[in-house]
Structure formats: C-alpha cells, structure tokens
Design an enzyme around this catalytic site. Structure first.
Site, PDB file in Angstrom:
ATOM      1  CG  HIS A 223      -1.267   3.628   4.766  1.00 23.66           C
ATOM      2  ND1 HIS A 223      -2.104   3.050   5.700  1.00 23.66           N
ATOM      3  CD2 HIS A 223      -0.827   2.621   3.976  1.00 23.66           C
ATOM      4  CE1 HIS A 223      -2.181   1.749   5.475  1.00 23.66           C
ATOM      5  NE2 HIS A 223      -1.412   1.460   4.439  1.00 23.66           N
TER       6      HIS A 223
ATOM      7  N   GLY B 235      -2.052  -4.243   1.212  1.00 23.60           N
ATOM      8  CA  GLY B 235      -2.173  -5.457   2.014  1.00 23.60           C
ATOM      9  C   GLY B 235      -1.203  -6.556   1.652  1.00 23.60           C
TER      10      GLY B 235
ATOM     11  CB  SER C 133      -0.927   0.000   1.217  1.00 23.24           C
ATOM     12  OG  SER C 133      -0.191  -0.114   2.418  1.00 23.24           O
TER      13      SER C 133
ATOM     14  CG  ASP D  41      -3.526   4.834   8.404  1.00 25.21           C
ATOM     15  OD1 ASP D  41      -2.576   5.668   8.416  1.00 25.21           O
ATOM     16  OD2 ASP D  41      -3.743   4.103   7.426  1.00 25.21           O
TER      17      ASP D  41
ATOM     18  CG  ASN E 203       1.014  -5.217   4.631  1.00 29.08           C
ATOM     19  OD1 ASN E 203       0.368  -4.552   5.430  1.00 29.08           O
ATOM     20  ND2 ASN E 203       1.098  -4.907   3.351  1.00 29.08           N
TER      21      ASN E 203
END
Length: 218
Positions: free
Chosen positions: A187, A75, A38, A184, A103
């Site tokens: 990112h 992801g 991502s 969040d 991830n």
C-alpha cells in the site's frame, strides 16, 4: 394593484427563483466518484491522506471546482465493487475514476471473472452517462508470466472496447519503492499517494476537460 400588475410581479418572482436555482446548479462542483479498493480508501492512512482527498486538494489548487467521493473499500475485489455499485451511484457523480482489480490479482482469481465484473461496472457507468477514467492493475509475479499477461490485458482491452481514458497502472512509480509504500510493501504511504496523484493528474485533467467540453451534461 391591478390584476395585470399582480401577474407581472408573480412572473418576475418566479423568474428570480428559477435564475437562482440555475445559478446554484451551474456553480455546483463536479462530483467525481473514486470507486476502488484499499488503494483508493487509504488503507493505513488518515482520511486526509487518502487518494481522493489528495487528488481533490491538487485539483482545487489549480482552481478546479471538484468534489471527490471516496468509494474505496479495503479488501474489495471487482465483484465486491460491482455488488455495491448502486449504493455508490446514490452519490450522483458526474464522473468516475475506476480503480479495482488489485485484490483479484493478489488472490489469483480468473481474469475472465475480473473482466466480466469490470465490464458490467463500465456498462453501468455508460448507461448513467458518467465519464470514466479507467485505471489498470498488474498481477503479482508469483502466478507466472502467462497469468500476468492475461490479467494485464483485461484492462487495456476493456479500455479500447469502451473508448475510455486509460491510466495503465494505478501504482506506477510507487510499487517496489520502500520510500513510497507502507511496511507491507503493497500500500502507498502518504508520500506514495502524492506520487500517484502527481502522475495521474494529467489524465484527470483530461477527464474534466472532456466533461466541460460536453457542457457538463450527463
């Protein structure tokens, strides 16, 4: 028209076609595959604000003829990146920026598995004669210092073994800065992407210069 004249004309036409094709090949932009998760895909951002698009714009502003290929999938783990590598290479890149592992770290996956996946990706790039800028990643602190250290070492050790250009932490200067991240906290925002581009640009220039020094050959 004599037979000799016809042969000369046909030969001349053939030479013109070959020269035209060679000129097109020489004028083609350098294709850079950005293989990642991502952080590459541009999670939560418009396409024009994603890392590959912003990096391409920065390089073109310097007069470099490049095309960035966004092969980021939100992801994705290193295993996912390896699984879709053949598909990504169908784009016939000249160079690659490899950004995977975030991830894996977030999920606390075994660093040995992360290493094996990244090693397989790098070996495939080597077989395809694609120059690579390899970017590192850090694990979150909640898994403890031993896991953090082992995870971090995956990237630096692979870079040494494969003799790669290495950018130690893709999110350098962005992580922990709320002005440069989305709500969040993970990112990068559009401003965060621009900061990543600013910091990684010298390494990308070095990748391109190496490619040019080798005649642009794969």
């Amino acid at each position: 028209m004599s037979f000799l004249s016809r042969v000369i004309l046909r030969y001349g036409a053939l030479v013109m076609v070959v020269n035209a094709l060679m000129g097109e090949a020489l004028a083609a932009p350098v294709r850079i595959l950005a293989l990642g998760d991502s952080l590459t895909a541009g999670f939560g951002l418009p396409a024009e604000s994603a890392f590959p698009a912003r990096l391409e714009a920065a390089l073109r502003a310097e007069g470099r003829d490049v095309r960035l290929i966004n092969a980021g999938v939100s992801g994705d783990t290193t295993q996912g990146g390896l699984a879709r590598l053949t598909w990504a290479l169908a784009e016939k890149p000249d160079l690659a920026i490899l950004e995977l592992g975030a991830n894996d770290g977030l999920r606390g996956l075994d660093p040995k598995l992360t290493r094996a996946n990244l090693d397989a990706i790098l070996k495939r790039f080597e077989r395809e004669r694609i120059g690579v800028l390899f970017t590192g990643m850090l694990a979150p602190p909640n898994y403890g210092p031993a896991y953090e250290a082992e995870f971090k070492a995956v990237f630096s050790s692979l870079a040494r073994e494969h003799g790669l250009l290495f950018y130690p932490f893709f999110l350098d200067g962005v992580t922990g800065n709320p002005r440069l991240t989305l709500p969040d906290g993970l990112h990068p925002s559009a401003q965060g992407v621009d900061e990543i581009v600013r910091r990684i640009l010298p390494s990308v220039r070095q990748l391109l210069d190496r490619h040019a020094a080798q005649g642009g050959a794969r």
